[in-house]
Design a protein around this motif. Structure first.
Motif, short mmCIF file in Angstrom:
data_model
loop_
_atom_site.label_atom_id
_atom_site.label_comp_id
_atom_site.label_asym_id
_atom_site.label_seq_id
_atom_site.Cartn_x
_atom_site.Cartn_y
_atom_site.Cartn_z
N GLU A 49 -32.14 94.39 30.46
CA GLU A 49 -31.87 95.77 30.06
C GLU A 49 -30.57 95.90 29.27
O GLU A 49 -30.45 96.75 28.40
CB GLU A 49 -31.76 96.67 31.29
N THR A 50 -29.58 95.06 29.60
CA THR A 50 -28.24 95.22 29.04
C THR A 50 -27.87 94.22 27.95
O THR A 50 -26.91 94.44 27.23
CB THR A 50 -27.19 95.11 30.15
N GLY A 51 -28.60 93.12 27.89
CA GLY A 51 -28.24 92.08 26.93
C GLY A 51 -27.10 91.19 27.42
O GLY A 51 -26.58 90.37 26.67
N VAL A 52 -26.71 91.35 28.68
CA VAL A 52 -25.67 90.52 29.30
C VAL A 52 -26.39 89.41 30.05
O VAL A 52 -27.46 89.63 30.63
CB VAL A 52 -24.82 91.38 30.28
N SER A 53 -25.83 88.22 30.07
CA SER A 53 -26.52 87.11 30.73
C SER A 53 -26.69 87.37 32.22
O SER A 53 -25.84 87.99 32.87
CB SER A 53 -25.77 85.80 30.51
N ALA A 54 -27.79 86.88 32.77
CA ALA A 54 -28.06 87.03 34.20
C ALA A 54 -26.95 86.35 35.01
O ALA A 54 -26.55 86.87 36.05
CB ALA A 54 -29.42 86.44 34.55
N ARG A 55 -26.45 85.24 34.53
CA ARG A 55 -25.38 84.53 35.24
C ARG A 55 -24.13 85.41 35.37
O ARG A 55 -23.49 85.45 36.42
CB ARG A 55 -25.03 83.24 34.50
N THR A 56 -23.79 86.13 34.32
CA THR A 56 -22.64 87.04 34.36
C THR A 56 -22.87 88.14 35.40
O THR A 56 -21.97 88.47 36.17
CB THR A 56 -22.39 87.65 32.97
N ILE A 57 -24.06 88.68 35.43
CA ILE A 57 -24.35 89.75 36.39
C ILE A 57 -24.31 89.21 37.81
O ILE A 57 -23.70 89.83 38.69
CB ILE A 57 -25.69 90.43 36.06
N TYR A 58 -24.91 88.04 38.05
CA TYR A 58 -24.83 87.42 39.38
C TYR A 58 -23.37 87.24 39.80
O TYR A 58 -22.99 87.54 40.93
CB TYR A 58 -25.52 86.05 39.39
N ARG A 59 -22.54 86.74 38.87
CA ARG A 59 -21.14 86.47 39.17
C ARG A 59 -20.38 87.77 39.48
O ARG A 59 -19.61 87.84 40.44
CB ARG A 59 -20.49 85.74 37.98
N ARG A 60 -20.63 88.81 38.71
CA ARG A 60 -19.93 90.08 38.93
C ARG A 60 -20.38 90.76 40.23
O ARG A 60 -19.57 91.37 40.92
CB ARG A 60 -20.12 91.00 37.74
N VAL A 61 -21.66 90.64 40.55
CA VAL A 61 -22.15 91.19 41.82
C VAL A 61 -21.51 90.43 42.99
O VAL A 61 -21.10 91.04 43.98
CB VAL A 61 -23.69 91.15 41.90
N GLU A 62 -21.42 89.12 42.87
CA GLU A 62 -20.80 88.32 43.92
C GLU A 62 -19.34 88.73 44.13
O GLU A 62 -18.88 88.91 45.25
CB GLU A 62 -20.88 86.83 43.57
N ARG A 63 -18.61 88.91 43.03
CA ARG A 63 -17.21 89.36 43.13
C ARG A 63 -17.12 90.75 43.74
O ARG A 63 -16.23 91.02 44.54
CB ARG A 63 -16.52 89.36 41.75
N PHE A 64 -18.05 91.62 43.39
CA PHE A 64 -18.05 92.97 43.96
C PHE A 64 -18.32 92.90 45.46
O PHE A 64 -17.69 93.60 46.24
CB PHE A 64 -19.09 93.84 43.26
N ASP A 65 -19.25 92.04 45.87
CA ASP A 65 -19.54 91.88 47.29
C ASP A 65 -18.33 91.35 48.05
O ASP A 65 -18.09 91.73 49.19
CB ASP A 65 -20.73 90.93 47.51
N GLN A 66 -17.55 90.49 47.41
CA GLN A 66 -16.37 89.91 48.06
C GLN A 66 -15.18 90.85 48.07
O GLN A 66 -14.49 90.98 49.07
CB GLN A 66 -15.95 88.61 47.35
N LEU A 67 -14.93 91.52 46.94
CA LEU A 67 -13.70 92.29 46.76
C LEU A 67 -13.90 93.80 46.71
O LEU A 67 -12.91 94.55 46.69
CB LEU A 67 -12.99 91.84 45.48
N GLY A 68 -15.14 94.25 46.62
CA GLY A 68 -15.39 95.68 46.51
C GLY A 68 -14.89 96.23 45.19
O GLY A 68 -14.86 95.54 44.17
N MET A 69 -14.47 97.48 45.22
CA MET A 69 -14.03 98.16 44.00
C MET A 69 -12.87 97.45 43.31
O MET A 69 -12.72 97.54 42.10
CB MET A 69 -13.64 99.61 44.31
N GLN A 70 -12.07 96.73 44.07
CA GLN A 70 -10.95 95.99 43.50
C GLN A 70 -11.41 95.03 42.41
O GLN A 70 -10.70 94.82 41.42
CB GLN A 70 -10.23 95.22 44.61
#
Length: 80
Positions: A49-70
């Protein structure tokens, strides 16, 4: 009485329209992962949908799960 500074726009989940309404990098980062984090959408689908790589999205979701809004306000680690 405060005057309205923003134009009233219809809500949208369409990435092609939404990205133009985001003023800050943190908003962009959150909206990129929001369907995955909030609704459980597959990262691969969001990548399409966004044209961003799936790997980038996986990585950002993982960071969000670890650090939250920070995670939205910090620089991303180099090389990972």
């Amino acid at each position: 009485m405060a005057s309205r500074k923003r134009a009233l726009l219809a809500p949208t989940d369409d990435w092609q329209q939404l990205q133009f309404q985001l003023d800050w990098l943190e908003q962009h980062r959150y909206e990129l992962i929001r369907p995955v984090v909030v609704f459980g959408s597959p990262p691969v689908e969001r990548a399409e949908e966004t044209g961003v790589s799936a790997r980038t999205i996986y990585r950002r979701v993982e960071r969000f799960d670890q650090l939250g809004m920070q995670s939205l306000f910090e620089a991303e680690p180099v090389g990972g």
